[in-house]
Design an enzyme around this catalytic site. Structure first.
Site, short mmCIF file in Angstrom:
data_model
loop_
_atom_site.label_atom_id
_atom_site.label_comp_id
_atom_site.label_asym_id
_atom_site.label_seq_id
_atom_site.Cartn_x
_atom_site.Cartn_y
_atom_site.Cartn_z
N MET A 126 0.91 -1.23 -0.01
CA MET A 126 0.10 0.10 -0.04
C MET A 126 0.88 1.35 -0.04
SD MET A 126 -3.05 1.43 -0.02
CE MET A 126 -3.08 2.83 -0.38
N GLU A 148 4.51 0.86 -5.74
CA GLU A 148 4.02 1.69 -4.63
C GLU A 148 4.54 2.86 -4.67
OE1 GLU A 148 1.44 0.59 -3.28
OE2 GLU A 148 1.82 -1.56 -4.20
N1 ARG Z 1 -3.51 0.45 -3.65
C1 ARG Z 1 -2.79 -0.66 -3.39
C2 ARG Z 1 -1.99 -1.09 -4.66
O1 ARG Z 1 -0.95 -0.44 -4.78
C3 ARG Z 1 -3.67 -2.03 -3.21
C4 ARG Z 1 -4.52 -1.39 -1.99
C5 ARG Z 1 -5.80 -2.47 -1.93
N2 ARG Z 1 -6.57 -2.30 -1.00
C6 ARG Z 1 -7.70 -2.98 -0.65
N3 ARG Z 1 -8.40 -3.02 0.31
N4 ARG Z 1 -8.46 -3.60 -1.47
O2 ARG Z 1 -2.42 -1.32 -5.40
ZN ZN Z 2 -1.63 0.23 -7.01
#
Ligand code: ARG
Ligand code: ZN
Length: 877
Positions: free
Chosen positions: A270, A305
């Protein structure tokens, strides 16, 4: 638990927030039993909204214990606000005010891994998409961006490290053995990017000088035992930072960048501002315990990320319907990065394989949705291969249509125009339009129409006039709630290959390749001065996420597989040939006939084995026959057992025909080099282990050769490849059980290796798979509370053990159903992901289809379904 009647959220109902939060001051008092969160918010009415409704509605969650609320320092009476399980509303608010709220929460009881929870001995958070509302009452929506200051108070012995986003501005000791740290993040951000970590952590440290000469401290925090597994991630991080400066002109914007590794995590990682939180499986690697695939995954996820800092954080999403704006674009960027770091052809082939196996399957099933969905019940169900991987393909098509330079101009414009704000997919398209001067109205359909377009091509050669014409037509199948799709704008990169294997000059500039933009339902392109009938090389580089149909002969495919100048298309031609032959085998087997040996396939394999110039990694891919999943995508009804038999027949045939060449090439590759996770070595190991997967079929010496490799291997790739082959092929169990036991004994303290050990057994296709999985669930190394364990054992069994999962009595499905219900409240996100294999029921032959459907009905009828599981189950029935 989000049960009851989960409601549907629609894009068309989007409205701006009536209030905004300028500043967010948070204080966390972390304790074993009850933790406290006090927030001080500077709130004002949103001036962009006419006639603002003066009721402030904050998102919440029923795990929040509200202690008190103050508005401008005055405590609110219980009857001056209204609280439900999901929100808190306070009527008649002034234009601007300070709101303070104190709640208590119990992170140690939070098993959902959303919000603030505990992973082993530490506290950590995951807020995307809507986890922040289980930390405190807030406007938990991405278009509300605020400056955060976070104070963390905890026991100094057990939680010596206290982290949050931004820069550390103060720290000190307190009475009762506690200490505190205060962090400030100067960049406004939505709540989903908030992060907090407290624990007893060690770290490795490095630094990076940005293009403008600023020094950035880089830290990776891990448990002490994992300190020896951070070097590669740190290196990948520095390479990502440099690459984003060079390729996109994007510089990092804080004085510190931190990564924390946690064992209990629902996803890969994340991108929280300045404080990325990673699943241990996405960051920890070293040559002793990691496969090449693990190294490559770490490199890609660290980059992904990091790249979000611009595509996601600086420019974020207005609402969750825009999710692909950040995810599709960031996947495209990380793919470009991996492609630049390694072999670009190999990366492209791997990505296309993944897209075809997973996204095409999603697109043709009940959960099909567009890259910009128009509704959802549970947003966590929309972190999908369509949003991510198809989204990345859509970005890739701009790159193809605009060319490298214009594309870069457009991304610069997009970043500069929307920096510090919450943008939409439309904003991205407009930036592409503004720079290119093109009207992209038709292209926009890629965002709104679901389904995989099918492009059918026919060729006409006129020898007398030396002209050649390609006729194209497109259509896109109906998907749930979407019928009669309009035509897409499809960029088709193509070339023509002469009978002697050369690219033919296609136009007056004698270019070898053109991009044909198919925008009508039917259209054609013609070429003059073509001396003899060429073989068309279509969709080079996989220039659009479509299924391309052309009736190639086996001769033509063999010709392209040896001569196509586009590396991807060369592989794709071989792949088409293998698909053609394997589908024929499935057909024969299902009619009770013995398949026939195919000389074209054998000769393609043979020429690759003999080719001294081909990249080993590409050779490896060309020597792999299509996966079970790939073939499922081509069948109108699937019987996993015939597919598995057809593949086995082909592999035995190839090994029998080419045994000597395979052995000799394998032996050439059995040298000992000091291990490096370099593209070159990874390619060599990939080829070597691909060859071993044929050698294992050799009746006289196969298993022995594999066992020798297992024993003498000096790296995890060679070792686990051999172990995998042993357990799948050693029917008399001469070696397999003892190899598994030895392996466990050697690595039982390395959690990530143990997970791989579980996964290999979960996908073992020999009979008895379900009972093996059931007994492993009792093994000391397994717990249903850890998502990585669940994915390794239960997830891999259901999605990768085709032979055992699909048995004619439905016991595999029943087993999966039970696990889903166990996880339903424990971890809704993990539970909902496990439903995926069952959602594909209509693709299967009987009795499988009905049994899968029956299991979905059992789940649906169970009381207390969380919205995550409810949505997937109801939509797929
Ligand atoms: N944004 C994160 C990524 O780099 C994924 C987060 C997903 N979280 C969730 N609760 N579905 O792709
Ligand atoms: Zn992402």
């Amino acid at each position: 638990m989000k049960d009851g009647n989960p409601s549907t959220i629609y894009l068309k109902n989007y409205t701006q927030s009536n209030f905004l939060i300028e500043k967010t001051d948070l204080k966390f008092e972390l304790n074993d039993e009850i933790s406290f969160v006090t927030s001080n918010l500077v709130v004002r009415k949103n001036l962009h909204v006419p006639n603002v409704d003066p009721t402030l509605m904050l998102h919440g969650n029923k795990n929040l214990q509200l202690l008190w609320i103050e508005v401008d320092g005055v405590r609110l009476e219980d009857d001056s606000f209204h609280k439900t399980d999901t929100d808190l509303s306070i009527p008649n608010m002034p234009d601007s005010f300070e709101l303070s709220i104190k709640v208590s929460i119990k992170p140690q009881e939070n098993t959902t891994m959303m919000g603030l929870y505990r992973s082993r001995t530490m506290f950590c958070t995951q807020c995307e998409a809507e986890g922040f509302r289980s930390i405190t009452y807030f406007l938990d929506r991405p278009d509300v961006m605020s400056e955060y200051t976070t104070t963390i108070v905890a026991d100094s012995q057990r939680y010596p490290i206290l982290l949050s986003n931004g820069n550390l501005i103060d720290e000190g000791t307190l009475k009762d053995g506690k200490h505190y740290a205060i962090w400030n993040d100067p960049h406004k951000k939505p709540s989903y990017l908030f992060a907090l970590v407290a624990g007893s952590l060690s770290f490795v440290e490095d630094s990076f000088k940005t293009m403008s000469g600023r020094n950035v401290a880089l830290k990776i925090f891990v448990e002490e035992k994992d300190l020896d597994k951070c070097t590669y991630a740190m290196d990948a991080l520095k390479r990502s930072m440099r690459w984003d400066e060079e390729k996109y002109g994007r510089e990092y914007d804080l004085d510190i960048f931190m990564i924390v590794a946690v064992d209990d995590f629902n996803m890969g990682a994340m991108e929280n501002k300045g404080l990325n939180i990673f699943n241990t499986s996405a960051v920890l690697v070293n040559p002793e315990i990691s496969t090449d695939a693990a190294f490559q995954r770490v490199e890609a996820i660290v980059a992904h990320e990091y790249f979000h800092n611009w595509s996601g954080n600086r420019v974020t999403c207005r609402d969750w319907f825009q999710l692909s704006l950040k995810e599709g674009f960031t996947v495209f960027r990380d793919a470009q990065f991996s492609s630049d770091m390694n072999s670009s052809v190999v990366k492209r082939i791997e990505d296309v394989n993944f897209l075809r196996d997973h996204q095409f399957a999603e697109d043709s099933g009940p959960m099909a949705h567009s890259v910009q969905p128009d509704s959802y019940i549970e947003i966590n169900n929309f972190y999908t291969v369509t949003i991510y991987e198809k989204g990345a393909e859509v970005v890739g098509m701009y790159h193809t249509l605009l060319g490298e330079d214009k594309f870069r101009e457009a991304t610069d414009l997009y970043f500069n125009r929307h920096d510090g704000s919450a943008a939409t997919v439309e904003d991205f398209v407009v930036a592409m339009e503004d720079v290119s001067g093109r009207n992209l109205n038709q292209f926009r359909r890629w965002y709104s129409q679901a389904g995989t377009p099918v492009v059918t091509v026919k060729s006409h050669y006129d020898a007398a006039n030396r002209s050649y014409r390609l006729d194209f037509s497109q259509n896109c199948p109906d998907t749930p709630n979407q019928k009669n799709k309009k035509p897409f704008l499809i960029p088709i990169k193509l070339g023509l290959v002469s009978p002697d294997g050369e690219d033919i000059g296609l136009n007056i500039d004698r270019e070898n390749e053109v991009i044909f933009e198919l925008s009508e339902i039917n259209d054609s392109i013609s070429f003059d001065n073509i001396d003899s009938r060429p073989v068309p090389s279509l969709l080079r580089g996989f220039s659009a996420p479509v299924k391309l149909v052309y009736e190639y002969s086996k001769e033509e495919l063999s010709h392209l597989a040896s001569h196509d100048s586009d590396g991807f298309s060369r592989w794709d031609a071989g792949n088409r040939l293998y698909n053609m032959v394997l589908l024929d085998y499935v057909d024969s087997l299902s009619k009770g006939h013995e398949p026939l040996k195919d000389d074209y396939v054998i000769s393609v394999f043979s020429s690759i084995l003999d080719d001294q110039t081909i990249e080993p990694a590409v050779a490896a891919l060309m020597l792999q026959i299509p996966s079970d999943k790939a073939l499922y995508g081509l069948l109108s009804k699937i019987d996993p057992h015939y597919v598995s038999k057809a593949r086995k027949f082909a592999r035995v045939m190839l090994n029998e025909a080419l045994n000597e060449n395979i052995y000799s090439k394998y032996n050439q590759l059995c040298f000992d080099k000091a291990f490096l996770p370099s593209a070159e070595q990874i390619g060599e190991r990939s080829l070597k282990n691909t060859l071993l997967s044929y050698i294992v079929l050799d009746k006289s010496n196969g298993l022995k050769t594999v066992y020798d490799q297992f024993q003498s291997a000096t790296n995890m790739t060679d070792k686990t490849s051999a172990l995998n082959l042993l357990i799948n092929h050693d029917k008399d169990d001469t070696y397999a059980s003892s190899a598994l036991a030895d392996f466990y004994c050697q690595y039982k303290n390395e959690n990530l290796v143990v997970n791989l050990w579980l996964q290999l057994q979960a996908t073992n296709q020999q009979p008895g798979g379900l009972s093996r999985v059931q007994s492993l669930m009792e093994h000391e190394s397994f717990t249903i509370k850890n998502p990585n364990k669940v994915r390794s054992l239960i997830g891999s069994f259901a999605s990768g053990n085709h032979f055992n999962f699909h048995d004619k009595l439905g016991t595999g499905y029943e087993f999966l159903g039970e696990q889903i219900l166990k996880l339903n409240t424990l971890n809704p996100q993990v539970a909902a992901r496990l439903v995926t294999p069952l959602t594909r029921w209509s693709d299967y032959e009987e009795p499988y289809a009905n049994l899968m459907k029956k299991q979905l009905k059992v789940i649906k009828a169970s009381p207390g379904l969380v919205s995550d599981v409810y949505e997937v189950v109801t939509k797929s029935l």
